[in-house]
Scaffold this motif. Structure first.
Motif, PDB file in Angstrom:
ATOM      1  N   CYS A 218       0.850  -1.186   0.000  1.00  0.00           N
ATOM      2  CA  CYS A 218       0.000   0.000   0.000  1.00  0.00           C
ATOM      3  C   CYS A 218       0.893   1.246   0.000  1.00  0.00           C
ATOM      4  CB  CYS A 218      -0.929  -0.011   1.207  1.00  0.00           C
ATOM      5  SG  CYS A 218      -0.052   0.098   2.791  1.00  0.00           S
ATOM      6  N   ASP A 219       0.255   2.425  -0.035  1.00  0.00           N
ATOM      7  CA  ASP A 219       1.036   3.661  -0.113  1.00  0.00           C
ATOM      8  C   ASP A 219       1.971   3.817   1.082  1.00  0.00           C
ATOM      9  OD1 ASP A 219      -0.401   4.037  -2.377  1.00  0.00           O
ATOM     10  OD2 ASP A 219      -1.453   5.867  -1.730  1.00  0.00           O
ATOM     11  N   LEU A 222       4.864   1.375   0.705  1.00  0.00           N
ATOM     12  CA  LEU A 222       5.779   1.867  -0.333  1.00  0.00           C
ATOM     13  C   LEU A 222       6.655   2.980   0.208  1.00  0.00           C
ATOM     14  CD1 LEU A 222       3.917   2.114  -3.781  1.00  0.00           C
ATOM     15  CD2 LEU A 222       6.130   1.042  -3.338  1.00  0.00           C
ATOM     16  N   ILE A 239       4.044   8.628  -5.612  1.00  0.00           N
ATOM     17  CA  ILE A 239       3.472   7.289  -5.468  1.00  0.00           C
ATOM     18  C   ILE A 239       2.457   7.036  -6.573  1.00  0.00           C
ATOM     19  CG2 ILE A 239       2.030   5.820  -4.007  1.00  0.00           C
ATOM     20  CD1 ILE A 239       3.350   7.105  -1.581  1.00  0.00           C
ATOM     21  N   LYS A 243       2.792   4.103  -9.616  1.00  0.00           N
ATOM     22  CA  LYS A 243       1.754   3.109  -9.891  1.00  0.00           C
ATOM     23  C   LYS A 243       1.170   3.281 -11.290  1.00  0.00           C
ATOM     24  CE  LYS A 243      -0.615   3.694  -5.981  1.00  0.00           C
ATOM     25  NZ  LYS A 243      -1.574   3.428  -4.873  1.00  0.00           N
ATOM     26  N   ARG A 244       1.106   4.532 -11.755  1.00  0.00           N
ATOM     27  CA  ARG A 244       0.592   4.762 -13.101  1.00  0.00           C
ATOM     28  C   ARG A 244       1.525   4.159 -14.138  1.00  0.00           C
ATOM     29  NH1 ARG A 244       1.006  10.034 -13.579  1.00  0.00           N
ATOM     30  NH2 ARG A 244      -0.941  10.482 -12.492  1.00  0.00           N
ATOM     31  N   VAL A 246       3.526   1.655 -13.815  1.00  0.00           N
ATOM     32  CA  VAL A 246       3.397   0.199 -13.779  1.00  0.00           C
ATOM     33  C   VAL A 246       2.099  -0.237 -14.445  1.00  0.00           C
ATOM     34  CG1 VAL A 246       3.173  -1.814 -12.278  1.00  0.00           C
ATOM     35  CG2 VAL A 246       4.835  -0.027 -11.721  1.00  0.00           C
ATOM     36  N   GLN A 247       1.009   0.410 -14.093  1.00  0.00           N
ATOM     37  CA  GLN A 247      -0.297  -0.007 -14.593  1.00  0.00           C
ATOM     38  C   GLN A 247      -0.431   0.159 -16.102  1.00  0.00           C
ATOM     39  OE1 GLN A 247      -3.500   1.741 -12.319  1.00  0.00           O
ATOM     40  NE2 GLN A 247      -4.577  -0.217 -12.310  1.00  0.00           N
ATOM     41  N   VAL A 254      -0.624  -3.548 -10.454  1.00  0.00           N
ATOM     42  CA  VAL A 254      -1.262  -2.734  -9.420  1.00  0.00           C
ATOM     43  C   VAL A 254      -2.689  -3.219  -9.252  1.00  0.00           C
ATOM     44  CG1 VAL A 254      -1.982  -0.407  -8.739  1.00  0.00           C
ATOM     45  CG2 VAL A 254       0.164  -0.718  -9.978  1.00  0.00           C
ATOM     46  N   GLY A 258      -2.693  -2.012  -3.791  1.00  0.00           N
ATOM     47  CA  GLY A 258      -1.431  -1.329  -3.999  1.00  0.00           C
ATOM     48  C   GLY A 258      -0.582  -2.007  -5.061  1.00  0.00           C
ATOM     49  N   LEU A 259       0.743  -1.884  -4.933  1.00  0.00           N
ATOM     50  CA  LEU A 259       1.700  -2.445  -5.884  1.00  0.00           C
ATOM     51  C   LEU A 259       1.891  -3.929  -5.592  1.00  0.00           C
ATOM     52  CD1 LEU A 259       3.759  -1.575  -8.176  1.00  0.00           C
ATOM     53  CD2 LEU A 259       5.479  -1.484  -6.352  1.00  0.00           C
ATOM     54  N   GLY A 263       4.223  -6.184 -10.094  1.00  0.00           N
ATOM     55  CA  GLY A 263       4.555  -4.794 -10.388  1.00  0.00           C
ATOM     56  C   GLY A 263       5.887  -4.385  -9.796  1.00  0.00           C
TER      57      GLY A 263
END
Length: 647
Positions: A218-219, A222, A239, A243-244, A246-247, A254, A258-259, A263
């Motif tokens: 989670c954030d 991370l 953050i 995640k963007r 990766v997604q 993600v 979370g990650l 990811g």
């Protein structure tokens, strides 16, 4: 996870980097070094430069770099080899205007480095770029690609010009980076994937950072990870950005928690592909990994101090942890770990430690090839007996939460066990001796549920088999059988401490073959003599295998006589072929549990014992005689004194 790291975290506290520059004569080695050190092109270059220290502030890692110039002349061959063997990295030069020097890389220099076993990163550098004919442009990638395919030790290739100051600092930056942040342990450039050991280490790190064990960072997790590794928090926008990225590339990287692990691994592959190896290395080193992607020695307990006749066993806490982890990874609940489940259990260790000798074929498997709880614990007991440091290291990798040194206990010395006539050991180490074709391997196979082999296959190296043995009252002991090939007996006899690890010795002979019996008897006498000489006497049992065949003419008389003469149990008849073992394994454990019994005596040993008894008896007589003399002398003095007084 945006990276950024202190030098010590990124470099693993490397004190300095030694770069050796070599190649054909007149390829610009010395000019390259002088220009890098002084930022000036030299008009006059000496034939060979002394070791040159580059300014520490030139490169971001601030690690001292020492550059060694070399000569390719035959008279300096010895010095060249010496320097190459001390190198952290090699800069291999060729002249851009002389193609024959380029050809010499693959025909001489690179093969020579392999022959010398110089296993360090190689940076190939084309010097004197200013002298190349511009009318015949050459693609560096086109020229070097075949060479790099053949010689994977080449980290990178670069062209430069000392005269025009083109890419001179970059040469030594890449060389230093190849040492501090090597690509090879992390990334398979041919397959373009993270190497398995890197994946395993990153998976362990991910699990350690996933505090709520929900399978995603989670954030907050991370951010904690970022602070631990890079000493700086992530802003909320960063953050979101991570995640963007990766997604967009990997949807399953993600989820709403979370990650994910997928990811997390993708991010590191992305960093490496973009040349940011220092980011991944910083993460690995913050969690205690070295360049081999194993935990550094300072992350492991110190070596265990013990006497040769002390063994190592798992503690109750360690066994309970292993029972829990077995249940966790027995996903289908069938009471056994299938191959895939076992691999998953060890997926945070550098490798499955049991995929190699002596563990891979040492334990009983289920009908479907799985590992029961008894088999699982037996293999741990075997590894703890043979390599306790590896056990502690592996326990750390798979999540043992306590102090790993509390997972191992050192047993009492066996010579003290003999004196006390009992032992507190739960794992017994049995050496199995015997002539070729006596059936030693068949006994080991039966012990771990293997079928009787129809064809004889000689054993050339020591082999182990381990299993639990049920005792009276429901107790279980772990028995380790170590088969000693006939050729290996001399090594045992010639080493003073070789018998120290042995709790009980078994001597197997083919009861239908007199030569086999004679060989087993010789081994018994040799082992008994070694025990008497070194003080590592062990209980011994004689096993007559192939009881399904007719014995040779005097087999019963011979074996009975030897057992009586040497003071050990009568021979145990077994038939591995018929599966009739006369409670052999329980009897081996029983002998180990009584370390003062069934210890053979040789004729020489009996003579020595008789001699010591006579000497001790004589000393007693002398002591008594001396005491009587002293008392008599004292009485005489009293008598004499009284007589003088009366007169």
């Amino acid at each position: 996870m945006v990276g950024g790291a202190s030098a010590s975290g990124a470099t693993g506290n490397v004190a300095g980097v030694r770069i050796v520059v070599t190649g054909d004569a007149k390829t610009g080695k010395s000019s390259l070094i002088v220009t890098a050190a002084t930022e000036n092109y030299p008009n006059n270059v000496p034939p060979l430069l002394p070791p040159t220290r580059l300014p520490e502030d030139v490169y971001p890692d601030h690690v001292p770099v020492t550059v060694i110039d070399t000569s390719s002349s035959p008279e300096n061959r010895g010095r060249l080899v010496e320097e190459l063997m001390r190198a952290d990295a090699v800069v291999l030069t060729y002249a851009c205007d002389r193609l024959e020097t380029l050809d010499r890389l693959s025909t001489f220099w690179l093969p020579e480095l392999r022959r010398l076993e110089v296993k360090v990163p190689v940076i190939v550098v084309g010097c004197m770029l200013d002298k190349r004919d511009d009318q015949h442009p050459v693609s560096l990638e086109q020229v070097m690609s075949p060479i790099m395919q053949q010689f994977r030790e080449i980290e990178t290739c670069i062209e430069c010009s000392a005269l025009n100051h083109i890419q001179i600092p970059e040469v030594f930056y890449y060389a230093q980076k190849a040492v501090l942040h090597p690509t090879a342990p992390l990334f398979d450039q041919e397959q373009q994937v993270l190497r398995p050991r890197c994946v395993r280490a990153l998976k362990r790190i991910f699990i350690l950072c996933d505090h709520d064990r929900d399978g995603a960072l989670c954030d907050a997790e991370l951010n904690d990870f970022q602070v631990k590794c890079f000493n700086a928090p992530l802003q909320p926008s960063e953050i979101v950005g991570v995640k963007r990225v990766v997604q967009e590339k990997l949807r399953e990287g993600v989820d709403d928690r979370g990650l994910t692990l997928t990811g997390f691994l993708f991010l590191h592959a992305l960093f490496i592909e973009k040349g940011r190896l220092e980011t991944t290395w910083t993460v690995l080193r913050k969690f205690g990994y070295n360049n081999e992607i194993r935990l550094h020695d300072d992350q492991l307990p110190p070596p265990i101090k013990r006497y040769p006749d002390q063994s190592t066993e798992l503690t109750n806490d360690a066994v309970e942890f292993l029972r829990r982890i077995f249940a966790t990874f027995d996903v289908d609940g069938d009471g056994a770990l299938r191959s895939s489940e076992l691999e998953d259990l060890f997926s945070t260790a550098p490798e499955n430690p049991w995929n190699e000798v002596p563990y891979e074929d040492a334990v009983e498997k289920t009908a479907l090839g799985g590992l029961s709880l008894d088999g699982f614990l037996s293999l741990w007991s075997l590894m703890t007996l043979l390599d306790p440091i590896r056990t502690m290291e592996t326990l750390i990798y798979i999540g043992y939460g306590g102090d790993p040194s509390t997972a191992i206990r050192v047993t009492r010395r066996r010579r003290l066990d003999r004196r006390k006539q009992q032992t507190d050991r739960t794992v017994y180490h049995c050496f199995v001796f015997g002539a070729k074709e006596a059936g030693k391997s068949a006994i080991l196979n039966s012990f771990i549920g293997r079928l009787f082999p129809e064809e004889y296959v000689p054993t050339t190296n020591d082999r182990y088999a381990v299993n639990s043995v049920d005792q009276h009252g429901g107790a279980k002991k772990t028995l380790v059988l170590r088969e000693i090939p006939e050729a290996g007996v001399k090594k045992i006899i010639s080493s003073r401490d070789a018998l120290a690890a042995c709790d009980v010795a078994v001597f197997v002979h083919d009861s239908s073959c007199q030569a086999s019996w004679q060989k087993a008897t010789e081994m018994l006498v040799d082992v008994a003599s070694q025990g008497e000489t070194t003080g590592y006497e062990v209980p011994c049992l004689i096993v007559g295998n192939k009881d399904d065949l007719d014995p040779y003419l005097t087999e019963i008389q011979d074996s009975t006589r030897v057992s009586q003469d040497m003071g050990i149990e009568t021979p145990i008849p077994v038939s591995a072929k018929l599966g009739d073992f006369s409670n052999l394994f329980q009897r081996i454990v029983n002998a180990a549990e009584h370390p003062h019994l069934s210890i053979p005596e040789t004729a020489a040993g009996k003579s020595r014992k008789q001699y010591h008894k006579l000497v001790n008896r004589s000393l007693v007589f002398v002591s008594v005689g001396a005491a009587v003399a002293i008392v008599g002398l004292a009485a005489y003095r009293v008598y004499a004194a009284r007589k003088n007084a009366s007169s």
